[in-house]
Scaffold this motif. Structure first.
Motif, PDB file in Angstrom:
ATOM      1  N   GLU A  92       7.828  19.142  -0.926  1.00  0.00           N
ATOM      2  CA  GLU A  92       8.036  17.694  -0.887  1.00  0.00           C
ATOM      3  C   GLU A  92       9.443  17.331  -1.349  1.00  0.00           C
ATOM      4  O   GLU A  92      10.060  16.404  -0.816  1.00  0.00           O
ATOM      5  CB  GLU A  92       6.991  17.000  -1.758  1.00  0.00           C
ATOM      6  CG  GLU A  92       5.569  17.136  -1.214  1.00  0.00           C
ATOM      7  CD  GLU A  92       4.533  16.466  -2.081  1.00  0.00           C
ATOM      8  OE1 GLU A  92       4.931  15.824  -3.093  1.00  0.00           O
ATOM      9  OE2 GLU A  92       3.331  16.552  -1.759  1.00  0.00           O
ATOM     10  N   GLY A 138       5.457   8.950   8.064  1.00  0.00           N
ATOM     11  CA  GLY A 138       4.955   8.503   6.775  1.00  0.00           C
ATOM     12  C   GLY A 138       5.221   9.465   5.635  1.00  0.00           C
ATOM     13  O   GLY A 138       5.508   9.050   4.519  1.00  0.00           O
ATOM     14  N   GLY A 139       5.138  10.769   5.916  1.00  0.00           N
ATOM     15  CA  GLY A 139       5.318  11.749   4.845  1.00  0.00           C
ATOM     16  C   GLY A 139       6.720  11.737   4.272  1.00  0.00           C
ATOM     17  O   GLY A 139       6.904  11.604   3.062  1.00  0.00           O
ATOM     18  N   LYS A 142       7.478   8.580   2.361  1.00  0.00           N
ATOM     19  CA  LYS A 142       6.795   8.570   1.072  1.00  0.00           C
ATOM     20  C   LYS A 142       7.523   9.439   0.050  1.00  0.00           C
ATOM     21  O   LYS A 142       7.784   9.005  -1.079  1.00  0.00           O
ATOM     22  CB  LYS A 142       5.355   9.063   1.244  1.00  0.00           C
ATOM     23  CG  LYS A 142       4.588   9.267  -0.074  1.00  0.00           C
ATOM     24  CD  LYS A 142       3.197   9.791   0.216  1.00  0.00           C
ATOM     25  CE  LYS A 142       2.485  10.202  -1.073  1.00  0.00           C
ATOM     26  NZ  LYS A 142       2.238   9.058  -1.972  1.00  0.00           N
ATOM     27  N   GLU A 153       9.455   7.804  -3.163  1.00  0.00           N
ATOM     28  CA  GLU A 153       8.730   7.946  -4.427  1.00  0.00           C
ATOM     29  C   GLU A 153       9.295   9.024  -5.333  1.00  0.00           C
ATOM     30  O   GLU A 153       9.168   8.937  -6.558  1.00  0.00           O
ATOM     31  CB  GLU A 153       7.251   8.252  -4.159  1.00  0.00           C
ATOM     32  CG  GLU A 153       6.475   7.101  -3.554  1.00  0.00           C
ATOM     33  CD  GLU A 153       4.991   7.410  -3.451  1.00  0.00           C
ATOM     34  OE1 GLU A 153       4.597   8.562  -3.773  1.00  0.00           O
ATOM     35  OE2 GLU A 153       4.228   6.513  -3.053  1.00  0.00           O
ATOM     36  N   ARG A 163       0.387  -4.331  -1.523  1.00  0.00           N
ATOM     37  CA  ARG A 163       1.194  -3.202  -1.075  1.00  0.00           C
ATOM     38  C   ARG A 163       2.516  -3.166  -1.815  1.00  0.00           C
ATOM     39  O   ARG A 163       3.228  -4.155  -1.884  1.00  0.00           O
ATOM     40  CB  ARG A 163       1.469  -3.280   0.433  1.00  0.00           C
ATOM     41  CG  ARG A 163       2.399  -2.157   0.901  1.00  0.00           C
ATOM     42  CD  ARG A 163       2.734  -2.239   2.362  1.00  0.00           C
ATOM     43  NE  ARG A 163       3.469  -3.420   2.771  1.00  0.00           N
ATOM     44  CZ  ARG A 163       4.771  -3.622   2.500  1.00  0.00           C
ATOM     45  NH1 ARG A 163       5.448  -2.764   1.776  1.00  0.00           N
ATOM     46  NH2 ARG A 163       5.369  -4.700   2.942  1.00  0.00           N
ATOM     47  N   SER A 219       7.302   0.759  -2.134  1.00  0.00           N
ATOM     48  CA  SER A 219       7.475   2.211  -2.052  1.00  0.00           C
ATOM     49  C   SER A 219       6.216   2.924  -1.558  1.00  0.00           C
ATOM     50  O   SER A 219       6.186   4.151  -1.495  1.00  0.00           O
ATOM     51  CB  SER A 219       7.860   2.765  -3.430  1.00  0.00           C
ATOM     52  OG  SER A 219       6.852   2.458  -4.390  1.00  0.00           O
ATOM     53  N   SER A 220       5.171   2.174  -1.211  1.00  0.00           N
ATOM     54  CA  SER A 220       3.921   2.816  -0.802  1.00  0.00           C
ATOM     55  C   SER A 220       4.049   3.428   0.584  1.00  0.00           C
ATOM     56  O   SER A 220       4.936   3.070   1.366  1.00  0.00           O
ATOM     57  CB  SER A 220       2.771   1.803  -0.825  1.00  0.00           C
ATOM     58  OG  SER A 220       3.006   0.781   0.118  1.00  0.00           O
ATOM     59  N   ARG A 221       3.156   4.338   0.900  1.00  0.00           N
ATOM     60  CA  ARG A 221       3.208   5.033   2.185  1.00  0.00           C
ATOM     61  C   ARG A 221       3.046   4.054   3.346  1.00  0.00           C
ATOM     62  O   ARG A 221       2.223   3.141   3.299  1.00  0.00           O
ATOM     63  CB  ARG A 221       2.124   6.108   2.259  1.00  0.00           C
ATOM     64  CG  ARG A 221       2.232   6.985   3.520  1.00  0.00           C
ATOM     65  CD  ARG A 221       1.083   7.958   3.629  1.00  0.00           C
ATOM     66  NE  ARG A 221       1.182   8.721   4.875  1.00  0.00           N
ATOM     67  CZ  ARG A 221       1.634   9.954   4.972  1.00  0.00           C
ATOM     68  NH1 ARG A 221       2.032  10.594   3.896  1.00  0.00           N
ATOM     69  NH2 ARG A 221       1.698  10.566   6.133  1.00  0.00           N
ATOM     70  N   GLU A 279       1.827   2.708   6.886  1.00  0.00           N
ATOM     71  CA  GLU A 279       0.723   2.896   7.813  1.00  0.00           C
ATOM     72  C   GLU A 279       1.307   3.273   9.179  1.00  0.00           C
ATOM     73  O   GLU A 279       2.510   3.151   9.411  1.00  0.00           O
ATOM     74  CB  GLU A 279      -0.096   1.609   7.930  1.00  0.00           C
ATOM     75  CG  GLU A 279      -0.720   1.147   6.616  1.00  0.00           C
ATOM     76  CD  GLU A 279      -1.761   2.097   6.084  1.00  0.00           C
ATOM     77  OE1 GLU A 279      -2.365   2.834   6.910  1.00  0.00           O
ATOM     78  OE2 GLU A 279      -1.985   2.126   4.864  1.00  0.00           O
TER      79      GLU A 279
END
Length: 217
Positions: free
Chosen positions: A123, A151-152, A155, A159, A177, A180-182, A184
């Motif tokens: 990551e 998305g990965g 994220k 983060e 939401r 910094s959230s993933r 959709e």
């Protein structure tokens, strides 16, 4: 697999489901095509479209902003999804991509995928690629850029990267939401990107989410 992840399955279960439906540089699914078409956003003053070189991201960008637009479209290797292990993370050769997407620029990408391996990328390494991609965007002359990626990687870089900070600058704060959230699937957000480059220090990047009202027709 995406549905199972959204319902809270663990990483091992998610990866097993991904392996069961794995394919080289998997194309955008019918659901993905519908989500992109339903996005139905007309952007004002858009100057450049940037995408991961994976087919599903390029197709998404083309559906969100139709090819009738004369905007330049550039594929950037650094924005591909977390790499390795799965064939859907391995991209096609540039010669094949150029035939499928002749209106895209693949000039800065090697003919064959030299990054993919059968070991899953960490990551932290994925986040570092995202950071490098944003630094590339900072060097562009265009001010209004649409980025289509995954998305990965979004994220991990938002983060986890120590030199990327994220701020919520929306006037109508959405408590459901975080900025910094993933993301959709086919979710569109607007961020302003700025940097700070000390003389003898590490370049830091700041992403500030803002309202989209003034960029949509």
């Amino acid at each position: 697999a995406e549905l199972a992840r959204n319902n809270g399955c663990n990483f091992e279960t998610f990866m097993q489901l991904m392996r069961e439906d794995d394919a080289l540089d998997a194309s955008l699914t019918e659901l993905g095509q519908k989500q992109a078409k339903d996005c139905n956003i007309s952007f004002k003053n858009l100057q450049l479209i940037v995408s991961s070189p994976l087919s599903r991201a390029i197709s998404t960008a083309d559906l969100v902003v139709p090819q009738t637009s004369d905007l330049s479209r550039v594929a950037v290797e650094d924005f591909r999804e977390i790499n390795g292990m799965l064939l859907n993370a391995k991209r096609r050769n540039v010669s094949e991509l150029s035939l499928l997407y002749p209106h895209w620029n693949f000039e800065n990408i090697t003919e064959k995928d030299e990054l993919w391996s059968d070991t899953l990328e960490s990551e932290a390494d994925c986040a570092e690629r995202g950071y490098k991609g944003l630094c590339w965007i900072m060097g562009r002359p265009e001010q209004n850029i649409l980025l289509a990626c995954h998305g990965g990687i979004l994220k991990f870089m938002m983060e986890q990267h120590p030199f990327i900070s994220v701020e919520d600058g929306r006037n109508c704060f959405n408590t459901k939401r975080l900025s910094s959230s993933r993301f959709e699937n086919c979710e569109v957000r607007r961020y302003s990107l700025s940097d700070n480059l000390p003389k003898n220090g590490q370049r830091t990047l700041h992403l500030k989410e803002t309202d989209m009202d003034d960029i949509i027709d």
